[in-house]
Design an enzyme around this catalytic site. Structure first.
Site, PDB file in Angstrom:
ATOM      1  N   ASP A 112       0.831  -1.212   0.000  1.00 29.61           N
ATOM      2  CA  ASP A 112       0.000   0.000   0.000  1.00 29.61           C
ATOM      3  C   ASP A 112       0.859   1.252   0.000  1.00 29.61           C
ATOM      4  O   ASP A 112       1.794   1.382   0.788  1.00 29.61           O
ATOM      5  CB  ASP A 112      -0.895   0.004   1.245  1.00 29.61           C
ATOM      6  CG  ASP A 112      -1.782   1.244   1.284  1.00 29.61           C
ATOM      7  OD1 ASP A 112      -2.717   1.314   0.478  1.00 29.61           O
ATOM      8  OD2 ASP A 112      -1.513   2.132   2.109  1.00 29.61           O
ATOM      9  N   TYR A 134       2.854  10.143  -0.214  1.00 27.47           N
ATOM     10  CA  TYR A 134       3.837   9.585   0.710  1.00 27.47           C
ATOM     11  C   TYR A 134       5.242   9.980   0.246  1.00 27.47           C
ATOM     12  O   TYR A 134       5.661   9.642  -0.864  1.00 27.47           O
ATOM     13  CB  TYR A 134       3.736   8.067   0.780  1.00 27.47           C
ATOM     14  CG  TYR A 134       2.479   7.531   1.453  1.00 27.47           C
ATOM     15  CD1 TYR A 134       1.558   8.386   2.056  1.00 27.47           C
ATOM     16  CD2 TYR A 134       2.210   6.175   1.473  1.00 27.47           C
ATOM     17  CE1 TYR A 134       0.419   7.904   2.675  1.00 27.47           C
ATOM     18  CE2 TYR A 134       1.065   5.680   2.089  1.00 27.47           C
ATOM     19  CZ  TYR A 134       0.174   6.540   2.686  1.00 27.47           C
ATOM     20  OH  TYR A 134      -0.953   6.046   3.286  1.00 27.47           O
ATOM     21  N   SER A 167     -10.884   5.805   1.003  1.00 26.41           N
ATOM     22  CA  SER A 167     -10.109   5.855   2.240  1.00 26.41           C
ATOM     23  C   SER A 167     -10.606   7.025   3.086  1.00 26.41           C
ATOM     24  O   SER A 167     -10.932   8.090   2.549  1.00 26.41           O
ATOM     25  CB  SER A 167      -8.622   6.034   1.902  1.00 26.41           C
ATOM     26  OG  SER A 167      -7.845   6.239   3.058  1.00 26.41           O
ATOM     27  N   PRO A 179      -2.633  -0.475  12.533  1.00 29.46           N
ATOM     28  CA  PRO A 179      -3.234  -1.548  13.338  1.00 29.46           C
ATOM     29  C   PRO A 179      -2.538  -1.760  14.677  1.00 29.46           C
ATOM     30  O   PRO A 179      -3.091  -2.430  15.555  1.00 29.46           O
ATOM     31  CB  PRO A 179      -3.087  -2.781  12.442  1.00 29.46           C
ATOM     32  CG  PRO A 179      -1.884  -2.486  11.602  1.00 29.46           C
ATOM     33  CD  PRO A 179      -1.957  -1.012  11.336  1.00 29.46           C
ATOM     34  N   LEU A 180      -1.357  -1.185  14.835  1.00 28.39           N
ATOM     35  CA  LEU A 180      -0.627  -1.287  16.098  1.00 28.39           C
ATOM     36  C   LEU A 180      -0.752  -0.005  16.912  1.00 28.39           C
ATOM     37  O   LEU A 180       0.110   0.303  17.749  1.00 28.39           O
ATOM     38  CB  LEU A 180       0.844  -1.619  15.838  1.00 28.39           C
ATOM     39  CG  LEU A 180       1.085  -2.967  15.136  1.00 28.39           C
ATOM     40  CD1 LEU A 180       2.559  -3.153  14.814  1.00 28.39           C
ATOM     41  CD2 LEU A 180       0.567  -4.120  15.991  1.00 28.39           C
ATOM     42  N   ARG A 196       9.087   6.507  16.649  1.00 29.86           N
ATOM     43  CA  ARG A 196       8.314   7.588  16.042  1.00 29.86           C
ATOM     44  C   ARG A 196       7.937   8.643  17.079  1.00 29.86           C
ATOM     45  O   ARG A 196       7.857   9.820  16.771  1.00 29.86           O
ATOM     46  CB  ARG A 196       7.039   7.023  15.403  1.00 29.86           C
ATOM     47  CG  ARG A 196       7.278   6.189  14.159  1.00 29.86           C
ATOM     48  CD  ARG A 196       5.973   5.699  13.568  1.00 29.86           C
ATOM     49  NE  ARG A 196       6.174   4.956  12.332  1.00 29.86           N
ATOM     50  CZ  ARG A 196       5.187   4.444  11.594  1.00 29.86           C
ATOM     51  NH1 ARG A 196       3.935   4.602  11.985  1.00 29.86           N
ATOM     52  NH2 ARG A 196       5.451   3.781  10.486  1.00 29.86           N
ATOM     53  N   GLY A 200       3.277  -0.797   8.742  1.00 33.14           N
ATOM     54  CA  GLY A 200       4.465  -0.038   8.383  1.00 33.14           C
ATOM     55  C   GLY A 200       5.603  -0.400   9.315  1.00 33.14           C
ATOM     56  O   GLY A 200       5.379  -0.669  10.499  1.00 33.14           O
TER      57      GLY A 200
END
Length: 327
Positions: free
Chosen positions: A48, A53, A150, A208-209, A227, A283
């Protein structure tokens, strides 16, 4: 890796997708190559990306890697268009912009088509039927094989999908929708997920995390290489560093200790196997992180663990959400 149908279509994708949000910015070509190769070797197919990006660098880098590292035919490439770097207009869903953006994406990717093309967000300043016409033109011209949306809320998704099913002429059925979904963010369960399930649209969860928080790396401090310590990504992580999130992370850690696995595996397995989910988009910073995520393939959570995690992270539903009749 197990393959799943994308919504009510014949397209099958790996049940974990590889995200490229940070490619070309925080992830260089060497780490990107290592991740794509590890993903491919693990049986992953869904990659994806989006035209914004890395200001296009993520697509360009992916295109370069498809030339000599991983065969194009082995990948299901999903990209997005509609986000624009304009402070006065964050989203442009006009037919002209979307089709021009798709052509630019194809040039950067070095391919004649993308497998799945998503409208990145709902544009209130463009008639929805115009935005959807761009999808029809992209598919009918062969530049996209499937299409989705999206960041559409429940009514926006239902309106778009119903238009494509009911409007006269040859229309492209929406195959998928992308939104954030995790144990820390279950808002999609209020209206988006019920709409997607009813309309046969596959959900591709982003983050998702919980933006990395569900790995439990932030339980005691902020790792300097995370991050949360990054100047431009710290605001992205910050909303999930509150007391509510801490309680959920503690529960994830307890479940991980009980099953002798990692918090990452617990959190990813939970969202991967939720009703309506096709493939969470993961990611990673490097191949080691990605391999840790891909190791979830062998894990299925026991029912009692799922129920415990559901309870501790349960969102508050109030009238008139889809389960209002239980109140």
């Amino acid at each position: 890796m197990e393959q799943r149908h994308l919504g009510r279509t014949g397209l099958r994708v790996s049940r974990i997708g590889l995200g490229t949000l940070t490619w070309g910015r925080d992830v260089d070509e060497h780490d990107a190559a290592d991740m794509l190769k590890a993903f491919w070797e693990a049986g992953g197919t869904l990659v994806d990306t989006a035209d914004v990006y890395g200001d296009g660098e993520a697509e360009y880098l992916l295109g370069q890697l498809m030339e000599g590292l991983v065969p194009r035919r082995d990948l299901v490439i999903s990209t997005k268009a509609g986000s624009v770097p304009d402070p006065d207009r964050r989203f442009d869903g006009s037919r002209g912009h979307l089709l021009a953006a798709l052509d630019a994406s194809l040039a950067r990717l070095g391919t004649d088509y993308v497998d799945v093309w998503h409208v990145h967000a709902y544009d209130p300043d463009t008639p929805l039927e115009e935005t959807l016409q761009a999808i029809d033109l992209a598919v009918s011209s062969g530049r996209a094989r499937y299409a989705g949306v999206s960041n559409f809320c429940g009514w926006q998704l239902a309106k778009a999908a119903t238009w494509q099913l009911a409007a006269p002429g040859t229309r492209t059925r929406l195959s998928s929708t992308q939104l954030e979904y995790s144990l820390l963010q279950r808002g999609v369960e209020r209206e988006v997920l019920p709409a997607a399930l009813d309309l046969g649209i596959g959900l591709l969860p982003s983050s998702p995390l919980g933006r990395g928080v569900l790995t439990a790396k932030y339980r005691n401090s902020t790792p300097p290489d995370s991050r949360g310590a990054s100047e431009h990504l710290a605001p992205f992580v910050a909303p999930y560093l509150d007391d509510t999130a801490s309680r959920i992370v503690d529960a994830v850690q307890t479940a991980a200790d009980g099953l002798a696995v990692t918090p990452l595996q617990i959190a990813l397995a939970w969202v991967r196997d939720r009703p309506g989910v096709t493939a969470p988009i993961v990611g990673a910073r490097n191949a080691q992180q990605l391999t840790a995520a891909l190791s979830v393939e062998a894990l299925s959570l026991p029912d009692e663990i799922c129920r415990a995690l559901d309870d501790v992270s349960a969102p508050v539903h109030r009238y008139p959400d889809h389960d209002w009749s239980t109140l």
